[in-house]
Each structure stands twice: as structure tokens, then as C-alpha cells.
Motif scaffolding. Structure first.
Motif, PDB file in Angstrom:
ATOM      1  N   LYS A 124      -9.635   2.459  -2.266  1.00  0.00           N
ATOM      2  CA  LYS A 124      -8.577   3.358  -2.543  1.00  0.00           C
ATOM      3  C   LYS A 124      -8.071   3.478  -4.044  1.00  0.00           C
ATOM      4  O   LYS A 124      -7.825   4.669  -4.612  1.00  0.00           O
ATOM      5  N   LEU A 140       0.764  -1.228  -0.040  1.00  0.00           N
ATOM      6  CA  LEU A 140       0.242  -0.107   0.003  1.00  0.00           C
ATOM      7  C   LEU A 140       0.997   1.559  -0.073  1.00  0.00           C
ATOM      8  O   LEU A 140       0.755   2.322  -0.889  1.00  0.00           O
ATOM      9  N   ALA A 180     -10.358  -2.192   1.404  1.00  0.00           N
ATOM     10  CA  ALA A 180      -9.875  -1.085   1.581  1.00  0.00           C
ATOM     11  C   ALA A 180      -8.853  -0.737   0.409  1.00  0.00           C
ATOM     12  O   ALA A 180      -8.943   0.144  -0.019  1.00  0.00           O
ATOM     13  N   LYS A 240       0.968   4.194  -2.827  1.00  0.00           N
ATOM     14  CA  LYS A 240       0.944   5.650  -2.407  1.00  0.00           C
ATOM     15  C   LYS A 240       2.191   6.243  -3.226  1.00  0.00           C
ATOM     16  O   LYS A 240       2.044   7.674  -3.801  1.00  0.00           O
ATOM     17  N   ALA A 265     -14.400   4.041   1.325  1.00  0.00           N
ATOM     18  CA  ALA A 265     -12.695   3.818   1.775  1.00  0.00           C
ATOM     19  C   ALA A 265     -12.501   4.032   3.231  1.00  0.00           C
ATOM     20  O   ALA A 265     -11.819   3.420   3.923  1.00  0.00           O
ATOM     21  N   ASP A 266     -13.303   5.291   3.719  1.00  0.00           N
ATOM     22  CA  ASP A 266     -12.769   5.798   5.173  1.00  0.00           C
ATOM     23  C   ASP A 266     -13.495   4.467   6.121  1.00  0.00           C
ATOM     24  O   ASP A 266     -12.654   4.229   7.081  1.00  0.00           O
ATOM     25  N   LEU A 311     -10.505  -1.913   9.276  1.00  0.00           N
ATOM     26  CA  LEU A 311      -9.355  -2.745   8.985  1.00  0.00           C
ATOM     27  C   LEU A 311      -8.477  -2.250  10.346  1.00  0.00           C
ATOM     28  O   LEU A 311      -7.654  -3.089  11.001  1.00  0.00           O
ATOM     29  N   GLU A 312      -8.387  -1.122  10.591  1.00  0.00           N
ATOM     30  CA  GLU A 312      -7.696  -0.646  11.871  1.00  0.00           C
ATOM     31  C   GLU A 312      -7.984  -1.253  13.237  1.00  0.00           C
ATOM     32  O   GLU A 312      -7.217  -1.592  14.018  1.00  0.00           O
ATOM     33  N   LEU A 319      -8.365  -6.000   4.302  1.00  0.00           N
ATOM     34  CA  LEU A 319      -7.297  -5.470   3.159  1.00  0.00           C
ATOM     35  C   LEU A 319      -7.521  -5.315   1.843  1.00  0.00           C
ATOM     36  O   LEU A 319      -7.428  -4.111   1.286  1.00  0.00           O
ATOM     37  N   GLN A 373     -11.335   1.395   5.902  1.00  0.00           N
ATOM     38  CA  GLN A 373     -10.134   1.754   6.834  1.00  0.00           C
ATOM     39  C   GLN A 373     -10.326   1.608   8.309  1.00  0.00           C
ATOM     40  O   GLN A 373      -9.405   0.995   9.002  1.00  0.00           O
ATOM     41  N   LYS A 374     -11.360   2.150   8.878  1.00  0.00           N
ATOM     42  CA  LYS A 374     -11.531   1.902  10.212  1.00  0.00           C
ATOM     43  C   LYS A 374     -11.936   0.447  10.619  1.00  0.00           C
ATOM     44  O   LYS A 374     -11.312   0.006  11.580  1.00  0.00           O
TER      45      LYS A 374
END
Length: 883
Positions: free
Chosen positions: A335, A53, A331, A57, A536-537, A543-544, A328, A540-541
Motif C-alpha cells: 500500500k 494503517l 500488505a 490513510k 496489494a489486493d 490478511l483478511e 500485515l 489484503q485478501k
């Protein structure tokens, strides 16, 4: 009972009571360096996905930086073209003013070019006239000079003969003087030789006398040195007798010093062994204490392992049913879709601007095409009108020239209205005149008609030239606009092909034509970007949250592994400490045996020294100061060697002094014989000098030979120089007379040639004036003289006008080219108006933000790479040699 059988046992083990279990090794294992911790599969997968990832980026950030660099490069090129265009416009304005200021000089140049063909003939004729007049004046002056030179030449011949007679008399006197001077100089040279020899002999006599004195003093000094050397030898022999009692010890001096060093070394070894014995005893006590502490640590680690296992079970229950790969992937896909939507939005903005620019340039191209067609029609009409006026002007010019060169009254005397002309057959005769006044008036009308028509033709031609230039400029702008439109369409086609890459985002994206609703597509892209960003947000939450629980499990697992390793290390440490206690006991016993052996060696060394040393009470002196006894032995040995060496040196020096004294005695006798020989030679030289001086006075008297010779030589030189000067003067005067006669003949020939050339040039000029007046308005010689005497540099003026017109045309072309480049750059950047400062500041701010983000991503990749390398090192088995 085994050592680790019951945890409730409280007694502290000792080195003699603790026994290891049967399953554990008894021999101590060496302590190894702790290896880096290995990651479990979940941690490894999470680390790999995080690095991928971060690399994605980084690639997107680098792509954005590249687009900013391209925008900055486009802005730099746009600024350069804009600056060049402003500078070129200023230069074009200056050249236009310069062309206007040279219009008067251009008219004068056209008038000069009308007569330019005859200018060389006119200039040659003027030059020949001035040359002929100057030649006649110089010829008259030469005739008068010739007469004067002939009279002076006769007088000079008489003066030359007198100088020759004086020169012969001086040569005779010079020969007689040379013979007398030569004899006198020979006598003088012999006396000088004898005097130099006497001076040299006296100097040698003085030097030899001084050598004799120094030699006698040296002999006296050497005799005294021999006596002193004998006294020193006797004193040294007396001093040596005082230490002969230690001769036996001094012969074995080196061996005694080595034995003393050995005795001192044995004492140091005994002291060291005693210190090591004390240290070994102390360490044995410390090992026993360490064994008790290690056993306490082992019990604490076992309790901590049980608590960590319970916490791990609770964390696993919290993430049951979830996988890191699915979270993952969701997410990352969101992205990637968001990144594609952002790229699609940027590309769609570019495509929208491209369609707008193509429409604007298409309308501009059609307008320019209509303007070109209209201008071509105007040019064709003006060319037809100009050709008609030019033919009519030529007819008027012919009529005017014909009427000016012939008698109209005489030609028309037989013509009457209605009667056919014998030349052309016409019955109408409009130009009728019966007197010279009418004829002059008629010619004036012809001239006025011709001049007005010529002015009109010139104006038409100028307007036609301007219209053609305007047509050429329109065609150039049209071609440039076509190339620009072709470039825009090509770039638009590339953008449209690139847009098909984003067709998978939505089925409506397949349509990308000029008829597409640009604003609706832009709003749709913004809505898709907002929805994708929100999804996406959320992903990501999730996944975190999963990563948090998984990290806690991994940390607890790592901690359990560390505690297990710590437990294993403590077991190994117990075995090591137990073995260390046994090793220290054996070390104490070995040190005691070594201490007994060194005492035996000390007794043997003392016995050997006591037999060799002759110094009384040496053992007492050794115990008080070991270095003092060794120094005393060394001093006695050094003094004995010094006395032996000095006695040998003094005896050698005595032999050398006696040999030197014998050589100086023989040299003294040789010096006496040399002094007697020198005195005899000085007396012989003095008698020869007296005889030569008497002969010189008899030959030359009191006059110096050099002065007499110089006087005769000067007289001869003066007479010879006077004769040569008179000869040169005579020859010069004769050459001048011949040169003047030749110049007279040359001037006569030049006068004839100039007269012939002047007549020929006048004939050419008259013939040209006659021919010119037949076809042009009459011109006279005075008018030619005024034109050619203005003093202007017509060639430079012609070149200046040519260069100014060329520079003006080139500057206009460069302005058009720069305007085209500016339009092309605006089309390339998709901007019709550019604020350079604002755009540059925006690019710099965006670039700084992206570079900071890139540095953070690269730091994150580096950390993840280091973690993977440590995992690889931890999971790689060691080589066979180290296992």
C-alpha cells in the motif's frame, strides 16, 4: 460428601444441609462490578496495526485535501486577476477615447501658453481702467451729497435745543409727584398690614373654636369608652371561672401533649416491627428457593465450557504455520508503494508541464530579444533624421524672421553675383529681389518652407516618441518574461529535487532531464501502479482470511474466559445465598425482642398520662381519634391563655383612657383663654385702619398713587427720549459729513495712484509685444484681448490633460502587469487554458469525497482507540486499597 463432589446428585440443597468445600471461603464475598474484557496478544497486535494503517490513510487523505485547497486558492487568485484585467482593459479603452476628445482643447491650451506670461499684466491693466472710471463717478456723487448734509445739520441743531428745555420741565414735576406718592403708599401699606393681621386672627379664631368643639366631643367619647371597658373585663372574668376545674391539667399542658405524641409513636413502632417480622419471614423462604436455582446454573456452565474448548482446537489447526505480522507487513509495504507511485505520477505530470512551459517561454524570450534589437536600430536611425531636420528647421526659421524684420532690397543693393559679401564673404547670392513685391514673395516662400519643415519635424518627433514607447513596452515585456522564466526554472528545479525521493521505485527514475521520454515514463508509471494495485489486493485478501480465523479463536477464548468467570461467580453466589439464609433467621429473632420492649414502654407512658389528664373517659376518646384528643387539650390550653391575655389588655386600655380624659380637661381650659385674647386684638387693628384711611384721602384725594406716579414717570421718560433722539440725530449727521469729506480725499488719492499704475502696466505690455514680435510672428493687442477673454479655466484644462495622460499610462502599465501575473499563474498551475466553472466543480466534488473518507477513517481510529483503552483498563491491576 461435599456439595460439588458429584454432578449426578439431584437433591436440592437447603439452608441447613448444604456445606461448602474446604477450599472455598465460607464468608460471603461482596459482588464487584464487571471489568472490561482484556485482549490477547494476537488481538492487541491486530488492533495496533489496524490503527497505524488508519492513521496512514488519514495522513494521505489530509495531504490530498491540502493539495485541493491549494488548487482552489490558485483558481481564486486566477479568477481575481482575470476579472481585474478585463476591468482595466475597459478603463484603458475609455481613457484612450478621452485623450482623443481633448486634442482640440490641447491646441487651444498651447496657444494660450504662448501668451500666458503677459496675462497678469493684461488683466491688471484692464482692472485698473475699470477702477479709475468707477472712482471718478463716485467722487462727483460725494461732492453733491456733502452740500446737502451741511444744510440739514444747521436745522437739526435748533430742534435739539427745544427738546432740552422740555426735558428740564418734566424732571421738576416728577420730583414733586414722588414725594406725595411715597407718603400715600406708606399709609396704604400700613392698612394692608392691619387687614392681613385681622384676617389671620379671624382664621385662628375659627380654628380654635373648631378645636374646642372637637375636644368636647372627644371627652364625651372617652367617658363612654371607660364604661364599656369595665363591662368587658367583668364578662371575661366570668368566662374564666367556667374552665378553672381543668387548671391543674392546663398547667402541665405541654408535657401532656409530648406524652401523647410519645404514645402514638410507640404504637407506630409496634406496627412497623410487626410488618418487618412478616417481611423477614417471606425473604427467608425466597433465599431457600434462590439457592436451588444457582446450583442448576452451575451445572449448565460446566457443560458449555467443554464444548467451547473443542471448537477452539479446530480453529487453531486452520491457521497453523501463518503469522499476522508477516501478512500485515506485506500488505502495508504494497500500500505504501502504491501511494508513492500515485504521488510520483502526480509529480511527473507537473514536471512534464513545467518542461513544456520552459521551452515555450524560452522561444518567446528569443523572439522578444530580436524585436528589441530591431526597434533600437529604428530608434537610433529616426533620432539622427529628426536631429538633422530640427537643425534645418531652425535655419529656415532664422532666415524667415530675419527677412521679416529687415529691408532685403536695401541690404542687397550693393551685392552682385560673383562679388564677395562684406559680411560673410560669399560670392553666390541666391535671394535676390529688386522690388517690394518680390521681397514679399520671397518672405512668403521663406515662411512656407519653414512651416512645412516644422510640420515634418513635429511628425518625426511624434513617430520617435511612439517608437520609444513601443521600445519601453518591449523591454518591460522582456524583463517580465525573464522573471517568469526564472520562476518556472526554479520551481522546475524544486520538482526535480523532489522527484529524486521516488528514485527507489525504479532504477530508471534517476534520470529526470528535459531529454527524458515523457510519454514512456508516464506509461511505465501506469503499469507499475496496476501491478502494485493487484498485488496489494491479493495481500489484503490473505490478511483478511487469517484475521477471520484469528477473530474466531479470540471470540472463543473470550467466551471461555467469560464462562470460567461465570463459574467462579456461581460458586461465590452459592456461599452468599447460604450465608443470607442464616442472616435472615437471626433477624427474625431480633425483631421479636424489639417488639416486646416497645410493649413495656407503652404501659409506662399510659400510667403517666392517666395521672395528669382530667378529661373523663380520655382513653376511649384517644382510641377513637388520637388527633381529636390532642386537639381538645390544645383548645382548652389556648382558651385559658386567650382569656388571661385579653383581661390584661383591657385593664391596660382602661388606664390609658382615664389618663387621656384628664389631659383633655386641662386643654379645654387653655382654649377658652386663647379665644378671649384674639377678640381683643381684632378690635385694636380695626381702629388703626380707620385713622390711616382718613389721612390718605386728605393727601391724595380720589386719585390712585400708582397711576399718579406712572403718569409723571411717562412724561419724564418721553421728554428724555426725545432729547436723546435729537442728540443722536445731530451726532450722526455730523459724523456723516466728516466721513464724506474723508472719502473725497481718499478718492482723490486713489485716482492719482490708479493713473500711475495704469501707465506703468501699459509700458510693460508694450515692451513685451515689441520683444515678442522680434522673435515670433507679429501679434497685436486685439489678438491678446481675444485669447484672454475666452473665459476658459486654463489651469483646470492643463490639470485635466495631465491627469488623463497619467491615468492612460498607469492603466497601460496595469494591463501589462496583470497580463504578466496571468501568465505567471498559468505557469504556476501548469495550465495554458483554464475552464473556471468546470475546475471549481471538479475540486468541490473531489473535496467532498475526501472529507467523507476522512470522517470514516477518523471514526475507525476512534473505535480502535476505545478498544485499546478498554484493554489497558482490563490489564491494569487495581490499587492496594481495593484489592
Amino acid at each position: 460428601m461435599s456439595l460439588f463432589g458429584k454432578r449426578e446428585e439431584k437433591a436440592a440443597p437447603t439452608a441447613t444441609s448444604v456445606q461448602p468445600e474446604a477450599s472455598q471461603p465460607v464468608a460471603p464475598a461482596p459482588r464487584q462490578q464487571r471489568s472490561p474484557a482484556a485482549m490477547n496478544p494476537q488481538q492487541l497486535g491486530r488492533t495496533l496495526e489496524a490503527r497505524r494503517l488508519a492513521e496512514t490513510k488519514l495522513a494521505n487523505t489530509e495531504e490530498s485535501l491540502e493539495r485541493l485547497r491549494q488548487q482552489q486558492e490558485w483558481l481564486r487568485r486566477y479568477s481575481e486577476v482575470q476579472l481585474s484585467l478585463d476591468q482595466e482593459k475597459v478603463r484603458l479603452s475609455a481613457l484612450t477615447k478621452q485623450v482623443s476628445s481633448l486634442s482640440a482643447d490641447e491646441s487651444a491650451l498651447r496657444r494660450f501658453e504662448t501668451f500666458e506670461a503677459v496675462q497678469p499684466t493684461f488683466l491688471r491693466m484692464r482692472l485698473l481702467e475699470r477702477a479709475a472710471a468707477q472712482n471718478r463717478q463716485q467722487r462727483l456723487a460725494l461732492e453733491q451729497t456733502t452740500k446737502e448734509q451741511q444744510a440739514a445739520w444747521g436745522v437739526q441743531q435748533k430742534i435739539q435745543q427745544q427738546a432740552a428745555d422740555c426735558r428740564q420741565q418734566a424732571e421738576t414735576a416728577y420730583s414733586q409727584t414722588i414725594e406725595r406718592v411715597f407718603q400715600g403708599l406708606e399709609l396704604r401699606a400700613a392698612n394692608d398690614t392691619f387687614e392681613r393681621e385681622i384676617a389671620y386672627l379671624r382664621e385662628q379664631l375659627r380654628l380654635i373654636d373648631g378645636q374646642r368643639d372637637s375636644l368636647e366631643g372627644s371627652m364625651r367619647e372617652h367617658t363612654a369608652d371607660v364604661e364599656r371597658t369595665n363591662r368587658r373585663i367583668e364578662a371575661l372574668r366570668t368566662e374564666r371561672q367556667s374552665i378553672e376545674m381543668h387548671e391543674r391539667m392546663l398547667k402541665h399542658g405541654e408535657a401532656i401533649l409530648l406524652l401523647l405524641d410519645r404514645l402514638q409513636q410507640i404504637e407506630l413502632i409496634q406496627a412497623d416491627l410487626r410488618a418487618r417480622m412478616d417481611e423477614a419471614t417471606r425473604r427467608q423462604d425466597e433465599e431457600n428457593e434462590l439457592l436451588q436455582r444457582v446450583f442448576s446454573q452451575y451445572r449448565e456452565v460446566s457443560d458449555e465450557i467443554e464444548s467451547c474448548s473443542e471448537e477452539t482446537k479446530r480453529q487453531r489447526i486452520a491457521i497453523q504455520g501463518q503469522t499476522a505480522v508477516k501478512l500485515l507487513e506485506r500488505a502495508m509495504s504494497l500500500k505504501n508503494r502504491l501511494q508513492m507511485l500515485l504521488s510520483a505520477q502526480s509529480l511527473w505530470n507537473k514536471i512534464s508541464i513545467g518542461y513544456t512551459l520552459i521551452e515555450e517561454h524560452t522561444q518567446s524570450l528569443n523572439a522578444q530579444r530580436l524585436l528589441i534589437e530591431h526597434t533600437e536600430a529604428n530608434v537610433a536611425a529616426l533620432e539622427t533624421e529628426t536631429a538633422r531636420l530640427a537643425r534645418l528647421c531652425h535655419e529656415k526659421e532664422y532666415t524667415y524672421m530675419l527677412s521679416k524684420s529687415q529691408d532685403v532690397i536695401r541690404l542687397r543693393s550693393d551685392l552682385h553675383e560673383g562679388v564677395s559679401c562684406s559680411v560673410c564673404g560669399a560670392t553666390h547670392h541666391p535671394y535676390h529681389c529688386d522690388s517690394m513685391l518680390e521681397q514679399s514673395k520671397l518672405i512668403g516662400e521663406f515662411k512656407s518652407d519653414f512651416e512645412h519643415l516644422a510640420v515634418e519635424v513635429k511628425n518625426k518627433q511624434s513617430a520617435l516618441s511612439d517608437l520609444k514607447i513601443e521600445l519601453a513596452e518591449c523591454r518591460g515585456r522582456h524583463q517580465l518574461e525573464e522573471r517568469l522564466l526564472s520562476t518556472l526554472r526554479k520551481r522546475q528545479a524544486d520538482d526535480v529535487r523532489e522527484w529524486h525521493v521516488f528514485s527507489s521505485l525504479d532504477h530508471s527514475f534517476l534520470d529526470c532531464s528535459p531529454t527524458t521520454n515523457l510519454e514512456a515514463r508516464q506509461a511505465m508509471l501506469r503499469q507499475l501502479i496496476e501491478n502494485t494495485t493487484r498485488d496489494a489486493d491479493n495481500a489484503q485478501k490473505d490478511l483478511e482470511r487469517f484475521n477471520f480465523h484469528r477473530d474466531a479463536i479470540n471470540e472463543l477464548t473470550e467466551k471461555l474466559q467469560g464462562l470460567e468467570r461465570r463459574k467462579s461467580e456461581l460458586v461465590t453466589r452459592l456461599n452468599e445465598v447460604n450465608t443470607g439464609c442464616q442472616v435472615m433467621a437471626s433477624q427474625v429473632e431480633r425483631l421479636q425482642q424489639m417488639l416486646d420492649g416497645e410493649g413495656h414502654h407503652y404501659s409506662q407512658t399510659y400510667s403517666e398520662l392517666d395521672k395528669l389528664i382530667t378529661i373523663p373517659e380520655w382513653l376511649h376518646a384517644w382510641k377513637e381519634s388520637r388527633e381529636g384528643l390532642k386537639g381538645r387539650v390544645q383548645q382548652l390550653l389556648a382558651r385559658w391563655d386567650e382569656l388571661e391575655r385579653r383581661i390584661d389588655e383591657e385593664q391596660t386600655q382602661l388606664a390609658d383612657l382615664e389618663s387621656t380624659l384628664q389631659g383633655e380637661s386641662g386643654l379645654h381650659r387653655q382654649v377658652k383663654d386663647a379665644l378671649e385674647a384674639l377678640n381683643s386684638r381684632i378690635e385694636d387693628c380695626q381702629s388703626s385702619i380707620d385713622e390711616n384711611s382718613n389721612a390718605y384721602k386728605h393727601l391724595l384725594g380720589q386719585v390712585e398713587a400708582r397711576a399718579l406716579f406712572a403718569q409723571a414717570k411717562n412724561q419724564k421718560s418721553e421728554a428724555y427720549q426725545a432729547e436723546q433722539a435729537e442728540q443722536k440725530t445731530t451726532q450722526r449727521m455730523q459724523g456723516e459729513i466728516e466721513y464724506i469729506r474723508g472719502r473725497e480725499e481718499n478718492y482723490a488719492q486713489v485716482d492719482e495712484q490708479l493713473s500711475a499704475d495704469l501707465a506703468m502696466e501699459r509700458s510693460k505690455l508694450d515692451h513685451w509685444i515689441h520683444n515678442f514680435n522680434m522673435h515670433n510672428p507679429p501679434v497685436q493687442y486685439a489678438e491678446l484681448e481675444d485669447v484672454f477673454s475666452e473665459g476658459k479655466d486654463w489651469n483646470a484644462l492643463r490639470e485635466q490633460l495631465k491627469q488623463v495622460r497619467l491615468d492612460h499610462a498607469l492603466s497601460q502599465a496595469r494591463v501589462d502587469m496583470l497580463n504578466s501575473r496571468l501568465i505567471a499563474l498559468q505557469a504556476e498551475g501548469g495550465r495554458t487554458h483554464v475552464d473556471e466553472d468546470e475546475m471549481q466543480a471538479s475540486i468541490i466534488a473531489q473535496r467532498e469525497t475526501l472529507e467523507a473518507r476522512r470522517d470514516e477513517i477518523m471514526l475507525q481510529i476512534a473505535r480502535l482507540t476505545i478498544a485499546l483503552e478498554e484493554h489497558e483498563k482490563a490489564t491494569t491491576p487495581p490499587p492496594e486499597g481495593l484489592a
